[in-house]
Design a protein around this motif. Structure first.
Motif, PDB file in Angstrom:
ATOM      1  N   GLN A 172     114.236  17.277  32.392  1.00 58.44           N
ATOM      2  CA  GLN A 172     115.444  16.962  33.144  1.00 58.44           C
ATOM      3  C   GLN A 172     116.465  18.078  32.957  1.00 58.44           C
ATOM      4  O   GLN A 172     117.392  18.000  32.158  1.00 58.44           O
ATOM      5  CB  GLN A 172     116.024  15.621  32.691  1.00 58.44           C
ATOM      6  N   PRO A 194     116.716  20.234  28.579  1.00 56.81           N
ATOM      7  CA  PRO A 194     117.379  18.956  28.318  1.00 56.81           C
ATOM      8  C   PRO A 194     118.128  18.950  26.984  1.00 56.81           C
ATOM      9  O   PRO A 194     117.639  19.475  25.982  1.00 56.81           O
ATOM     10  CB  PRO A 194     116.222  17.954  28.288  1.00 56.81           C
ATOM     11  N   ASN A 198     118.196  13.439  27.107  1.00 56.70           N
ATOM     12  CA  ASN A 198     116.983  13.513  27.926  1.00 56.70           C
ATOM     13  C   ASN A 198     115.886  14.296  27.220  1.00 56.70           C
ATOM     14  O   ASN A 198     114.957  14.800  27.853  1.00 56.70           O
ATOM     15  CB  ASN A 198     117.294  14.168  29.275  1.00 56.70           C
ATOM     16  N   THR A 201     112.124  14.090  27.934  1.00 55.86           N
ATOM     17  CA  THR A 201     111.537  14.683  29.139  1.00 55.86           C
ATOM     18  C   THR A 201     111.117  16.134  28.925  1.00 55.86           C
ATOM     19  O   THR A 201     110.528  16.734  29.826  1.00 55.86           O
ATOM     20  CB  THR A 201     112.522  14.623  30.319  1.00 55.86           C
ATOM     21  N   ASP A 224     122.680  21.055  31.241  1.00 50.84           N
ATOM     22  CA  ASP A 224     121.275  21.047  31.663  1.00 50.84           C
ATOM     23  C   ASP A 224     120.933  22.247  32.533  1.00 50.84           C
ATOM     24  O   ASP A 224     119.803  22.379  32.996  1.00 50.84           O
ATOM     25  CB  ASP A 224     120.926  19.740  32.382  1.00 50.84           C
ATOM     26  N   ASN A 363     114.194  10.054  33.176  1.00 53.22           N
ATOM     27  CA  ASN A 363     115.457  10.597  32.673  1.00 53.22           C
ATOM     28  C   ASN A 363     116.553   9.539  32.746  1.00 53.22           C
ATOM     29  O   ASN A 363     116.468   8.581  33.523  1.00 53.22           O
ATOM     30  CB  ASN A 363     115.855  11.853  33.456  1.00 53.22           C
TER      31      ASN A 363
END
Length: 401
Positions: A172, A194, A198, A201, A224, A363
């Motif tokens: 993510q 991430p 998150n 992920t 991000d 996410n």
């Protein structure tokens, strides 16, 4: 927003600095914004309804608003669930859960300094807290980059021979590279990974060639889109082309590190910079919106096929003079919903273009949103591929040429 309806919850994230560093005493905040200093910086995530947040804080949770958050391990039934990630040398790899017991609105930096309602606290604390935004805002100012326009043109002039777009699987987050015929990156667009919220992920393996140090175009200053620079510090030795935006403390720390290395170039607002077979444009959205006032890139690959990299910009704010029909479009904001209608979505070539989506499965933001996917499909972006696992398609980098 994480859901719809009258009780819809939102994810409020704060780029934060510990209060004891932000009170201006003995220049502590100035010493904090340097490479190697991590302790004062944190990301705070609060999930609640916008109504509940404003009820507690006395002001809406909007970009440019400054708040003092009081966080504890436990609280009362009325406390708000909160996640706290402290900055480490490798970014934000872990977080702890607690509660926010009190939120005090300190003001807004909309006009360059605190303004708006007086903090609701009383007594001597008011005077002390009211000075915090002044000190923090000054420390978070984006460092200047003299003669940036000419230097940017020179840096981008060396970006040639892009044959492939590689949308990297970073879970993510957002990290794309334009690569030459040998697979070497000639330009990175965002270098995201991430943060802990998150972290589940993230890919099991994510390696970069440390000898590759191409220019980086940063779409905007969200974590991000820049967090990989902490896991792969050689990225801080690249030249960064960045938008002129208001920064939180952690992002400002990175900007200062890059400026100290002579690697920070601020792309002038409202301008477009051309380079061989491509252009970088500054989106036309409100400056207070990091997403909608970021940098976007349009490029023609060696095949002649066209690519548009959008970051998190709503399509209605794209500022390229002539986008035309595209072969490849990287969906804005990881496939999240956007405010503009289908007419703003760039058209695919002969309704046979490829839509690429960068997101991580399960996410916390619930990207991509079905409404956004449907709008792209209705506009002709029928063929869609994602970096996340989707049906029988395994997760991984996606390359087009």
């Amino acid at each position: 927003m994480l859901s719809t309806g009258s009780a819809a919850r939102g994810s409020f994230e704060f780029d934060s600095i510990d209060a004891e560093y932000a009170d201006g005493v003995d220049g502590a905040i100035q010493r904090a914004f340097h490479e190697g200093v991590t302790k004062p910086f944190a990301i705070i995530r609060i999930v609640t309804t916008p109504h509940r947040f404003e009820e507690v804080a006395g002001a809406p949770g909007l970009p440019g608003h400054w708040f003092a958050l009081e966080i504890d391990k436990t609280g009362s039934a009325t406390s708000i669930p909160t996640w706290h990630a402290q900055l480490q040398p490798n970014g934000f790899p872990a977080h702890s859960r607690g509660v926010t017991t009190n939120i005090t609105y300190l003001g807004t930096d909309r006009d360059g300094g605190p303004a708006g309602p007086v903090p609701r606290s009383v007594g001597a604390a008011v005077t002390k807290q009211a000075t915090v935004p002044i000190v923090v805002i000054a420390a978070c100012a984006l460092p200047s980059s003299p003669n940036a326009a000419q230097t940017i043109a020179s840096v981008l002039g060396s970006v040639t021979g892009a044959t492939t777009l590689r949308v990297r699987d970073v879970g993510q987050a957002s990290f794309s590279s334009l690569c030459d015929k040998d697979g070497k990156a000639v330009l990175h667009y965002d270098v995201g990974f991430p943060i802990s919220f998150n972290g589940h992920t993230s890919p099991n393996n994510f390696d970069l060639d440390e000898t590759e140090k191409p220019p980086i175009v940063l779409s905007h200053w969200d974590w991000d889109h820049l967090h990989a620079a902490f896991l792969h510090p050689h990225l801080m030795d690249c030249v960064w082309l960045v938008p002129d935006q208001k920064l939180g403390p952690g992002a400002a720390r990175l900007a200062r590190i890059l400026a100290a290395k002579g690697r920070l170039l601020i792309h002038p607002a409202g301008t477009l910079t051309a380079f061989p077979n491509g252009e970088v444009a500054h989106a036309s959205g409100p400056r207070a919106s990091l997403n909608d006032a970021g940098l976007t890139v349009r490029v023609a690959l060696a095949s002649g096929r066209s690519v548009l990299l959008t970051g998190d910009v709503d399509y209605s704010f794209l500022a390229h003079p002539s986008i035309g029909s595209l072969n490849y479009l990287v969906a804005t904001h990881h496939g999240a919903r956007f405010a503009s209608g289908p007419a703003a979505i760039p058209a695919p070539v002969r309704e046979s273009g490829t839509l690429l989506l960068s997101y991580g499965k399960r996410n916390v933001y619930r990207h991509p949103h079905p409404d956004a996917i449907k709008l792209h499909t209705r506009t002709g972006w029928v063929y869609q591929i994602s970096t996340a696992r989707n049906g029988t398609q395994l997760r991984g980098d996606r390359e087009v040429n």
